[in-house]
Design a protein around this motif. Structure first.
Motif, PDB file in Angstrom:
ATOM      1  N   PHE A 130       4.013  -0.247  58.326  1.00 34.74           N
ATOM      2  CA  PHE A 130       3.196   0.580  59.112  1.00 34.74           C
ATOM      3  C   PHE A 130       2.700  -0.092  60.506  1.00 34.74           C
ATOM      4  O   PHE A 130       2.735  -1.359  60.706  1.00 34.74           O
ATOM      5  N   LEU A 131       2.915   0.553  61.433  1.00 36.01           N
ATOM      6  CA  LEU A 131       2.708   0.310  63.021  1.00 36.01           C
ATOM      7  C   LEU A 131       1.636   0.945  63.676  1.00 36.01           C
ATOM      8  O   LEU A 131       1.599   2.112  63.711  1.00 36.01           O
ATOM      9  N   ARG A 132       0.828   0.160  64.428  1.00 35.20           N
ATOM     10  CA  ARG A 132      -0.253   0.793  65.413  1.00 35.20           C
ATOM     11  C   ARG A 132       0.110  -0.030  66.863  1.00 35.20           C
ATOM     12  O   ARG A 132       0.040  -1.281  66.748  1.00 35.20           O
ATOM     13  N   LYS A 133       0.603   1.001  67.881  1.00 36.42           N
ATOM     14  CA  LYS A 133       0.773   0.078  69.100  1.00 36.42           C
ATOM     15  C   LYS A 133       1.622  -0.886  69.016  1.00 36.42           C
ATOM     16  O   LYS A 133       1.549  -1.926  69.670  1.00 36.42           O
ATOM     17  N   GLY A 134       2.739  -0.358  68.321  1.00 37.29           N
ATOM     18  CA  GLY A 134       3.841  -1.553  68.259  1.00 37.29           C
ATOM     19  C   GLY A 134       3.766  -2.609  67.195  1.00 37.29           C
ATOM     20  O   GLY A 134       4.535  -3.524  67.182  1.00 37.29           O
ATOM     21  N   LYS A 135       2.488  -2.684  66.628  1.00 39.40           N
ATOM     22  CA  LYS A 135       2.354  -4.119  65.855  1.00 39.40           C
ATOM     23  C   LYS A 135       2.081  -3.569  64.297  1.00 39.40           C
ATOM     24  O   LYS A 135       1.458  -2.545  63.997  1.00 39.40           O
ATOM     25  N   PRO A 136       2.645  -4.422  63.384  1.00 36.43           N
ATOM     26  CA  PRO A 136       2.340  -4.369  61.959  1.00 36.43           C
ATOM     27  C   PRO A 136       1.037  -4.204  61.656  1.00 36.43           C
ATOM     28  O   PRO A 136       0.121  -5.104  62.182  1.00 36.43           O
ATOM     29  N   ILE A 137       0.733  -3.130  60.721  1.00 36.37           N
ATOM     30  CA  ILE A 137      -0.725  -3.259  60.145  1.00 36.37           C
ATOM     31  C   ILE A 137      -0.696  -3.003  58.763  1.00 36.37           C
ATOM     32  O   ILE A 137       0.427  -2.433  58.022  1.00 36.37           O
ATOM     33  N   ALA A 138      -1.768  -3.253  58.155  1.00 34.66           N
ATOM     34  CA  ALA A 138      -1.649  -3.076  56.640  1.00 34.66           C
ATOM     35  C   ALA A 138      -2.034  -1.595  56.253  1.00 34.66           C
ATOM     36  O   ALA A 138      -2.790  -0.963  56.934  1.00 34.66           O
TER      37      ALA A 138
END
Length: 85
Positions: free
Chosen positions: A63-71
């Motif tokens: 999952f990504l938010r603003k191009g960065k991986p998130i849990a």
């Protein structure tokens, strides 16, 4: 095979295909593509999210938010789906 299980398998295949063919994809795109004619794609978003979380647990998706991986734990708001790096 039950209709629900069949739908989950189709969503799974669609998500994997789309993340392999693009950098990242919005869950909305999966829901819209899998909705039957006249069906409200928004009702499919929870199912898309559940299948995506299952794929994440198998290390096939991130999952990504603003191009960065998130849990995915407690996931809310805007996110995208991508192949893990």
């Amino acid at each position: 095979m039950s209709e629900s299980l069949e739908k989950s398998e189709k969503l799974r295949e669609m998500i994997l295909e789309k993340i392999n063919n693009s950098k990242s994809i919005a869950p909305r795109e999966i829901a819209e593509a899998s909705a039957q004619e006249g069906e409200d794609w928004r009702k499919l978003l929870p199912k898309v999210k559940k299948v995506a979380i299952d794929l994440e647990s198998e290390n096939l998706l991130t999952f990504l938010r603003k191009g960065k991986p998130i849990a995915s734990k407690g996931l809310k708001g805007v996110y995208r789906l991508a192949k893990p790096e």
